[in-house]
Scaffold this motif. Structure first.
Motif, PDB file in Angstrom:
ATOM      1  N   GLU A 261       8.221 -85.547  63.134  1.00 38.90           N
ATOM      2  CA  GLU A 261       7.535 -86.260  62.251  1.00 38.90           C
ATOM      3  C   GLU A 261       7.891 -85.930  60.772  1.00 38.90           C
ATOM      4  O   GLU A 261       7.964 -86.865  59.783  1.00 38.90           O
ATOM      5  N   LYS A 264      11.022 -87.565  59.590  1.00 44.60           N
ATOM      6  CA  LYS A 264      11.161 -88.840  59.431  1.00 44.60           C
ATOM      7  C   LYS A 264      10.438 -89.202  58.132  1.00 44.60           C
ATOM      8  O   LYS A 264      11.038 -90.120  57.022  1.00 44.60           O
ATOM      9  N   ARG A 265       9.282 -88.602  57.895  1.00 43.79           N
ATOM     10  CA  ARG A 265       8.552 -89.005  56.516  1.00 43.79           C
ATOM     11  C   ARG A 265       9.394 -88.158  55.382  1.00 43.79           C
ATOM     12  O   ARG A 265       9.400 -88.784  54.281  1.00 43.79           O
ATOM     13  N   SER A 267      12.605 -87.311  54.822  1.00 40.76           N
ATOM     14  CA  SER A 267      13.558 -88.110  54.595  1.00 40.76           C
ATOM     15  C   SER A 267      13.379 -89.426  53.907  1.00 40.76           C
ATOM     16  O   SER A 267      14.407 -90.010  52.995  1.00 40.76           O
ATOM     17  N   ALA A 268      12.405 -90.271  54.323  1.00 41.98           N
ATOM     18  CA  ALA A 268      12.139 -91.472  53.738  1.00 41.98           C
ATOM     19  C   ALA A 268      11.854 -91.423  52.187  1.00 41.98           C
ATOM     20  O   ALA A 268      12.206 -91.968  51.420  1.00 41.98           O
ATOM     21  N   MET A 269      11.065 -90.189  51.971  1.00 43.21           N
ATOM     22  CA  MET A 269      10.658 -89.948  50.714  1.00 43.21           C
ATOM     23  C   MET A 269      12.038 -89.669  49.661  1.00 43.21           C
ATOM     24  O   MET A 269      12.223 -89.878  48.519  1.00 43.21           O
ATOM     25  N   ARG A 270      12.608 -88.733  50.453  1.00 44.21           N
ATOM     26  CA  ARG A 270      13.945 -88.559  49.907  1.00 44.21           C
ATOM     27  C   ARG A 270      14.931 -89.601  49.552  1.00 44.21           C
ATOM     28  O   ARG A 270      15.483 -89.641  48.549  1.00 44.21           O
ATOM     29  N   ASP A 271      15.158 -90.383  50.130  1.00 40.29           N
ATOM     30  CA  ASP A 271      16.008 -91.468  50.309  1.00 40.29           C
ATOM     31  C   ASP A 271      15.409 -92.520  49.213  1.00 40.29           C
ATOM     32  O   ASP A 271      16.219 -93.041  48.435  1.00 40.29           O
ATOM     33  N   ARG A 272      14.001 -92.568  48.921  1.00 39.99           N
ATOM     34  CA  ARG A 272      13.738 -93.401  47.838  1.00 39.99           C
ATOM     35  C   ARG A 272      13.985 -92.831  46.569  1.00 39.99           C
ATOM     36  O   ARG A 272      14.235 -93.430  45.478  1.00 39.99           O
ATOM     37  N   PRO A 294      16.583 -82.996  55.218  1.00 43.21           N
ATOM     38  CA  PRO A 294      15.882 -83.983  55.056  1.00 43.21           C
ATOM     39  C   PRO A 294      15.206 -83.954  53.629  1.00 43.21           C
ATOM     40  O   PRO A 294      14.897 -85.121  53.032  1.00 43.21           O
ATOM     41  N   ASP A 361       3.935 -89.192  48.456  1.00 44.54           N
ATOM     42  CA  ASP A 361       4.599 -90.505  47.653  1.00 44.54           C
ATOM     43  C   ASP A 361       3.953 -90.414  46.193  1.00 44.54           C
ATOM     44  O   ASP A 361       4.825 -91.009  45.304  1.00 44.54           O
TER      45      ASP A 361
END
Length: 393
Positions: A261, A264-265, A267-272, A294, A361
């Motif tokens: 979990e 996933k979360r 990594s998404a913030m990192r990519d943004r 991540p 976020d």
């Protein structure tokens, strides 16, 4: 100073989790016995110590008797490397490492070099990854140790450890990996990954500072680094930091249970964060864009000093780093950034933003809104930026 604070230096250290703190409290207050003592208070501490060993072993696919607690990740690195060097010195004095190791490894190897050991430093590509072919070609009959980190502390690049470990095992060479940045953040199975020794540190995955662990594969004896009372199965003397060890184990167990979990979360913030900050002109991401930790996003911004960015970010309430926290006072360019091929003047403009499951976020929004104007402001004061705009380089 702004009233807002965004912590983006989790690769430097992390906030102690409530789970870890709650686990530690009894051993800081009521159950404070020495685990070597035979009376009940000591036995309580010993039971907690062994329970922590079981938890750490389970988190990395090891046996409990293969876990030895240390005072830090640095101590674990020193013990693994110096112990392997002492043990193997009758066979040879050749050790293989990489060009981007943490100073806990590289400085230990510098010490051994002065003692007559030969160090082969493997290069990395422009993404910060060691080539298995380079390792294969570097192994010799007198090679006694290979030590290559699992993930880099500055750029977040993850190494092909399973393949590197396999090559070492085929040649009968002990393989050590510094997993201080990786443990608790990416899956680790020491057996499947062909690891003989592995170092971790509690404060990198929301455990306490001042405690670490070294995994030593069963049957792989190395001499102690510390001598004294014979704790840790007579292999690491010192009265055990029971509260710290319990906190480390609780934090690692929690991180492992929530890893999928969190990955996933985070990594998404990192990519943004990466996507938005790369909109800044003359910026680039450092490290592998895919095989990276991540929470680590590391950049260089041309014609800006990293130290100036860090201090200006701090004034805006954002805690970041220009590289390793262990060397943040140095004005020299990062050896990691130079190893991936960056010029000195470009390497000086580095910023590492490392986030965690505690990051929100809204924190990411604030960094995205705050950093670009800072870069613009600092460039406006730089004569190098004027030259860059006029095409002089």
């Amino acid at each position: 100073m702004t009233a807002r604070r965004v912590y983006a230096d989790n690769a430097g250290t992390t906030a102690l989790s409530k789970t870890a703190l709650d686990a530690m409290m009894p051993y800081l207050t009521e159950s404070y016995g020495n685990p070597s003592a035979i009376y009940s208070l000591g036995r309580e501490a010993k039971k907690a110590l062994e329970g922590a060993r079981v938890k750490v072993a389970a988190a990395i696919g090891a046996l409990p008797e293969e876990i030895y607690f240390t005072g830090s990740g640095t101590e674990a690195d020193n013990w693994a490397i110096r112990g392997a060097a002492e043990k193997g010195s009758k066979k040879g004095k050749h050790i293989i490492t990489s060009a981007i190791e943490h100073h806990a490894v590289s400085h230990t190897l510098e010490y051994l070099k002065k003692q007559g050991f030969e160090i082969t430093m493997l290069p990395v590509d422009n993404l910060g990854r060691v080539s298995p072919d380079d390792l294969k070609n570097a192994i010799r009959d007198d090679t006694i140790l290979i030590t290559i980190m699992m993930a880099n502390n500055e750029i977040g690049a993850i190494q092909p450890v399973t393949e590197l470990g396999r090559l070492a095992r085929e040649k009968g060479v002990p393989f050590h990996t510094d997993a201080v940045q990786a443990a608790g953040h990416i899956p680790i199975d020491v057996k499947a990954m062909n690891i003989d020794m592995m170092s971790i540190a509690g404060h990198k995955f929301r455990g306490p500072k001042g405690v670490g662990a070294l995994y030593i594969k069963k049957g792989n004896y190395i001499p102690p680094l510390l001598y004294g009372g014979g704790q840790e199965s007579k292999r690491r003397s010192s009265t055990e930091n029971v509260a710290g060890i319990v906190g480390l184990a609780a934090a690692l167990e929690e991180a492992t249970a929530n890893m999928a979990e969190n990955m996933k979360r985070v990594s998404a913030m990192r990519d943004r964060l990466i996507a938005e900050l790369l909109k800044i002109p003359f910026s680039r991401l450092t490290g592998d864009p895919v095989n990276r930790l991540p929470g680590t996003a590391s950049f260089v911004f041309e014609c800006v000093e990293g130290e100036a960015m860090i201090l200006t970010l701090d004034n805006a309430g954002i805690c970041a780093s220009s590289g390793s926290a262990c060397s943040s006072a140095s004005l020299d360019p990062s050896h990691v950034l130079l190893a991936i091929g960056l010029a000195h003047e470009v390497a000086h403009g580095s910023v590492r933003l490392s986030i965690s499951e505690c990051t929100t976020d809204e924190d990411i929004d604030y960094i995205i809104a705050t950093l670009p104007p800072i870069v613009e402001k600092l460039r406006a004061m730089s004569p190098l930026w004027e030259d860059r705009m006029n095409g002089k380089f």
